[in-house]
Structures are given as C-alpha cells and as structure tokens.
Scaffold this active site. Structure first.
Site, PDB file in Angstrom:
ATOM      1  N   LYS A 207      -0.384 -63.093 -37.669  1.00 25.89           N
ATOM      2  CA  LYS A 207      -0.890 -64.406 -38.094  1.00 25.89           C
ATOM      3  C   LYS A 207      -1.696 -64.952 -36.921  1.00 25.89           C
ATOM      4  CE  LYS A 207      -0.839 -68.512 -38.176  1.00 25.89           C
ATOM      5  NZ  LYS A 207      -2.054 -69.317 -37.894  1.00 25.89           N
ATOM      6  N   GLU A 288       6.734 -66.502 -25.866  1.00 27.68           N
ATOM      7  CA  GLU A 288       6.011 -66.805 -24.616  1.00 27.68           C
ATOM      8  C   GLU A 288       5.414 -68.195 -24.796  1.00 27.68           C
ATOM      9  OE1 GLU A 288       5.729 -64.217 -22.396  1.00 27.68           O
ATOM     10  OE2 GLU A 288       6.196 -62.500 -23.669  1.00 27.68           O
ATOM     11  N   CYS A 322      -2.060 -70.651 -20.182  1.00 25.64           N
ATOM     12  CA  CYS A 322      -0.662 -71.013 -19.956  1.00 25.64           C
ATOM     13  C   CYS A 322      -0.348 -70.926 -18.472  1.00 25.64           C
ATOM     14  CB  CYS A 322       0.248 -70.100 -20.758  1.00 25.64           C
ATOM     15  SG  CYS A 322      -0.075 -68.380 -20.406  1.00 25.64           S
ATOM     16  N   GLU A 421       2.608 -80.443 -20.363  1.00 25.44           N
ATOM     17  CA  GLU A 421       1.482 -79.504 -20.373  1.00 25.44           C
ATOM     18  C   GLU A 421       0.296 -80.184 -21.049  1.00 25.44           C
ATOM     19  OE1 GLU A 421       1.364 -76.068 -23.106  1.00 25.44           O
ATOM     20  OE2 GLU A 421       0.940 -74.823 -21.358  1.00 25.44           O
TER      21      GLU A 421
END
Ligand code: NAP
Ligand code: MG
Length: 528
Positions: A207, A288, A322, A421
């Site tokens: 996906k 992750e 990231c 973040e």
C-alpha cells in the site's frame, strides 16, 4: 551474484555527461506526467476509475499520476491473491528468489535517472537526493538477496548435540503480509520492506503512500516484467485509513511492515494485535516510525564541520527525513560563534523547484504538511528567537509548497518545537550548560532514532557511544544518509520496533525458525 556486497555509487552530476543524461530523463518523464495507472493484483493490471491523483509539490496543478482508490473489498482480494501465491512462492528456492531481487536491482540501476526523475517531480527531491535514493533501493535488494543465502538451509552451527538424535534448525517463511510505506522514500522504503519479505519466501500487498504512488508503480512494474510469479507482489493504492486499515485487520494477514509516522504506527500496532474471527496466528509488526533527532555540538568541536553537519542533517530533502537532525544542542561556550556561522550557511541555501539542479531546498510534500509546518513556525516564534527563515522569507506568489529553511535560537528543551517531529525545514537551537547537559537534553524526547555528536574529545565520543539512546549514532558526521549494509537503520523508543533495515538480522522479522529433532534408529537413518 558475487557473495560480497558493495554499495551502489552515487552519480556525480558535476560530470557533464551525467547532468545531460539526467536532464534528458527529466524531459522524458515530463512528457509522461498525468497518466492513469492500474492496481496490480495477482499479476493482473486492474484498471478502475482514478480516485486519487498524485501532484507535484512544486506545482500542485501538475498531475503526476492518477490511481484507483481501492476499497475494502479490493484490498481483501489482493491479500487473498497473495495468500494463494504463498503456496508456491514459499517453495521456490532461496537462490531463485534472491535472483529476482538481483535482476530487479540491475534493471533499477539501468533506469536510475528515469526513476529518480519521477521522484523529483512527484515528491520534490533534489537531483542528488533522488539519485541517492535509487542507489539505496539497489543496495537493499542486493544486500537482502545475499543475506537470504546465508539464512537458507540448516543453521546448525550453534546447536549442541545429543547422541542418537539428528537435530536441525532452519528458517521458514511466514505467509502473506502487508507493506505500508511513506512518501518520503518511495523506492528505498517500499521495496526495502517488500524485498525483504519476498526474498524470505513471503508474498505481499503493498500500500504505497498516496503522495508517491507513481514512483512506486514504476519499480513494481519492473518486478512484474521480470516474470515475478503472479500474486507475489500486489500493489493497491487508496487512502491509508481505508485500504491500509482493511489490510492490517484482515485475519489472513500474517505480518505488517510499516514505515511512517508514530501516530499511524501506534494505531497499526494496536489493530494488528486485535484478534480477528478465524485468525490463527499473532501478527508480526515491523514498525519504523518518526524521530526528533539531536545533533550535539561540543565546546571543542570543529565548528565549521559541525555547521556543515547540522545544515545537511536539518535541511536535506527539506527536513523530510526520519533521520533529520531537527535539534542542534550546543555547548554554551561556543553557542554564539556556532549560531553566527550557521545563519550564514543557511542563507546560502537555494529554495525552489528541484528540477533546477542549483536548488538545495525544494517544496514540502503537500498542502497539509505546508500548513502544519507553518503552524510550527508560528509556535517557534513564541517559543524561541527566529534566527533565519520564517514565512516572511517565503517566495511570493508561488503555487508550490515552499518553506524557507528556518532556524530558531534559544529554544527550551521542553518547547513544543523541541519535542514534536515537525517533518519540514525547521531547526531548533538549544543551549546546553556542558556535555552532560547536552546528552541529557538529546535523550529527553520520546523518540530514539538518530543522533550525531561533533567533538574532538575521545572521552566524550565514547560516552555518547554508550549513553546516547538512539538506534543510529553518528560521531563527527551528519545524522542522515545511512548506507544500507553499512549503517543498519532503525530506532529505539517510540521510533519503532528496534528493527534494523539494511542490517544482518532484518530478514529474521520475515522468517520463523523451525527445530526438528529425530531419534535415530538403523532402519530410518537419513542419508548423508
Ligand atoms: P504516515 O502519514 O504515517 O503514512 C504512512 C503510510 O501509512 C502511508 O502509506 C499512509 O497512506 C498509510 N496510512 C495512513 N493512515 C493509515 C491507517 N490508519 N492504517 C494503515 N495505513 C495508514 O507517514 P508519511 O507522512 O507518509 O511519512 C512521514 C513519516 O514517516 C514521518 O513521521 C517519518 O519520520 C516517518 N518515517 C520513518 C522512517 C524510519 O525508517 N523510521 C523512514 C521514513 C519515514 P496515505 O498516504 O494514503 O495516507
Ligand atoms: Mg505529490
């Protein structure tokens, strides 16, 4: 294939022939924008009404590709196709499965400029960032192919022995799983996760993120064209909350490999743990997630090297990695000198459409990201001192989602912009009393993905080695740019399930160990 693994070199665009080849690829891709693409289920292309469009973040009027938005029924159909394919694929020998990855890597390498050009248009990568990602995709395929050969067959070296018994330990595959990937590394992460799962004998439904389906499609197409058996790799586009959720919850889903934000990952972790009617296993999740990574600048650091490292970590791909270093934690004794140099370097960065090779900072990925990051910049203005950037520096009248690289100074370690973040070109500079304080500040977030330390002191570097709580620590270099097979990648704490992509034990997430003990008698002794 040779058994030694070597990283794919990046392209040197200062060589005119390389630059020309890349410009040609951009021109070619430009002529192919806006097409409609199918789903891939059971080896078939399924064409349906396009329900989602991927657009260029540098110019949202430019459609990159149109894709079906699959519903729950289609998603389930793909998973069931994967499950059927598992019956045969799991019996294909490991060397043969590995060969598919190596052959795909060769084709990806051959098409590297074209594939990179798609990412320049679709997600706003600079030439270098896009090229580096294609190289990373190749590395992961080559690395996992070799690693699978190590894990193939009996793993008896570490077993003890019992007289009169034949004992064996080996790995078998899991089943049909789901791969859900983010848009920021559409090739390396999607096909990193999918390649690991497939080479280990599993089948997958991928996906892709809705911002980057076209980049994903072109590599999926390569795998299909190389004759991967139908159903081994299925690609289903659609909204995450719809198709992603259905796939995670399906009772026949054996594992979920997800890379993306913490919030979505936590939700997937919980839903995968929920037993569904008819489910006969505990689903594995390999997650992750995000980071809020710190770069420590010690009092005795080489400040020029530290500035270069911080700028590359914070603003490479607009801070949308990231691994981005979004907090600079600086010893108070060098804080002022560091900040002066930093501002100077940040002012040199060129913001614009990354089709232009002079551009270092392109757009952020979409309108939602643009709005969220702007809101953080407003918060930053209350929480710290704007040193450079901010929305008043944004290009006037541009349609794209451009945000100037922005730095705040004197930020409290507990401030919102020092804890959450942001996933954009925003850096918080935090003053530390000394190295102890810097380490404490660096460790004081819920994340633990990457970190970097600039110091000339052996003692301090060794302390960081032990005490900096991150999955990927870098000493006297930037926090981004992990090389697969060299810097196995993945974080601690809320940054993920401690899995290490591109590392020696990553494939074990997609395998299960089987132990067989046989009492020997003369009549049934095994040959050999
Ligand atoms: P995201 O919003 O979490 O989306 C990731 C994927 O999950 C997309 O394919 C998305 O589909 C899908 N999704 C969304 N909601 C879902 C749901 N309820 N159930 C199942 N799937 C769902 O992340 P992103 O914005 O694409 O990527 C940025 C994030 O990824 C950052 O937080 C970054 O730190 C993290 N990241 C981590 C790593 C690492 O290795 N640790 C690497 C790269 C990125 P749609 O696109 O259709 O919404
Ligand atoms: Mg897009």
């Amino acid at each position: 294939m040779t058994r030694t693994f070597e990283n794919e070199p990046e392209t040197d665009f200062t060589v005119e022939a390389n630059a020309r080849a890349f410009r040609d690829a951009l021109t070619q891709v430009r002529g192919e924008l806006g097409r409609s693409y199918p789903l891939i289920i059971d080896g078939e292309e399924i064409h349906a009404e396009p329900g989602l469009s991927s657009v260029s973040p540098a110019d949202p009027d430019l459609v990159i590709g149109r894709f079906p938005a699959a519903g729950a029924e289609t998603a389930a159909r793909a998973l069931e196709a994967a499950e059927r394919a598992f019956e045969t694929w799991s019996r294909v020998s490991a060397p043969e499965r590995a060969h598919y990855l190596v052959a795909t890597a060769a084709e990806v390498r051959r098409q590297r400029h074209r594939l990179a050009a798609w990412m320049v248009y679709e997600v706003g990568k600079s030439w270098g960032e896009a090229d580096g990602e294609v190289a990373e995709c190749v590395d992961l395929m080559e690395y996992y192919a070799r690693r699978m050969l190590d894990l193939d067959g009996p793993q008896n070296d570490t077993l003890g022995s019992v007289p009169g018994e034949d004992n064996e330990f080996f790995y078998v595959s899991l089943g049909a799983g789901v791969v859900i990937s983010p848009w920021n590394f559409p090739l390396a992460l999607t096909f990193g996760m999918a390649s690991a799962a497939m080479v280990a004998g599993n089948t997958v439904v991928v996906k892709p993120a809705s911002n980057s389906p076209t980049s994903v499609y072109h590599v999926a197409r390569i795998l299909q064209d190389l004759g991967l058996p139908p159903g081994v790799l299925n690609v289903v586009t659609g909204r995450g909350e719809a198709v992603g959720q259905t796939l995670v919850e399906h009772p026949r889903t054996r594992f979920v490999a997800f890379t993306g934000s913490m919030d979505v990952g936590v939700g997937i972790h919980a839903r995968a743990a929920q037993l569904q009617p008819g489910q006969v296993w505990l689903k594995r999740t390999v997650l992750e997630l995000g980071g809020k990574n710190a770069v420590i600048v010690d009092a005795d650091a080489d400040l020029d090297a530290a500035v270069d490292g911080v700028v590359a970590s914070a603003f490479g791909f607009q801070g949308q990695k990231c691994s981005a270093g979004s907090r600079a934690v600086i010893d108070q004794r060098v804080y002022d000198d560091f900040v002066v140099k930093l501002i100077e370097r940040v002012r040199e960065l060129k913001v614009g459409d990354p089709v232009d090779p002079a551009v270092t900072v392109g757009p952020v990925v979409d309108e939602r990201a643009y709005r969220d990051i702007r809101r953080y910049i407003e918060t930053g203005a209350r929480e710290g001192t704007l040193l450079v950037g901010g929305m008043s520096d944004a290009p006037e009248g541009d349609k794209g989602y451009f945000i100037p690289p922005t730095v705040f100074g004197d930020v409290d370690p507990k401030a919102i912009i020092a804890q959450e973040e942001i996933f954009g070109p925003v850096l918080a500079c935090i003053k530390a009393k000394d190295f102890d304080d810097a380490l404490a500040i660096a460790n004081d977030t819920k994340y633990g993905l990457t970190g970097a330390v600039f110091s000339r002191s052996r003692t301090k570097l060794e302390r960081a080695r032990r005490e900096f709580q991150v999955g990927n620590l870098y000493l006297n270099r930037k926090s981004t740019g992990a090389l697969m097979g060299v810097h196995p990648f993945g974080g601690f704490k809320m940054s993920g399930t401690d899995s290490k992509a591109g590392g020696p034990d990553y494939l074990l997430h997609f395998l299960q160990g089987k132990s067989v003990g046989e009492r020997l008698s003369n009549s049934t002794a095994r040959p050999g």
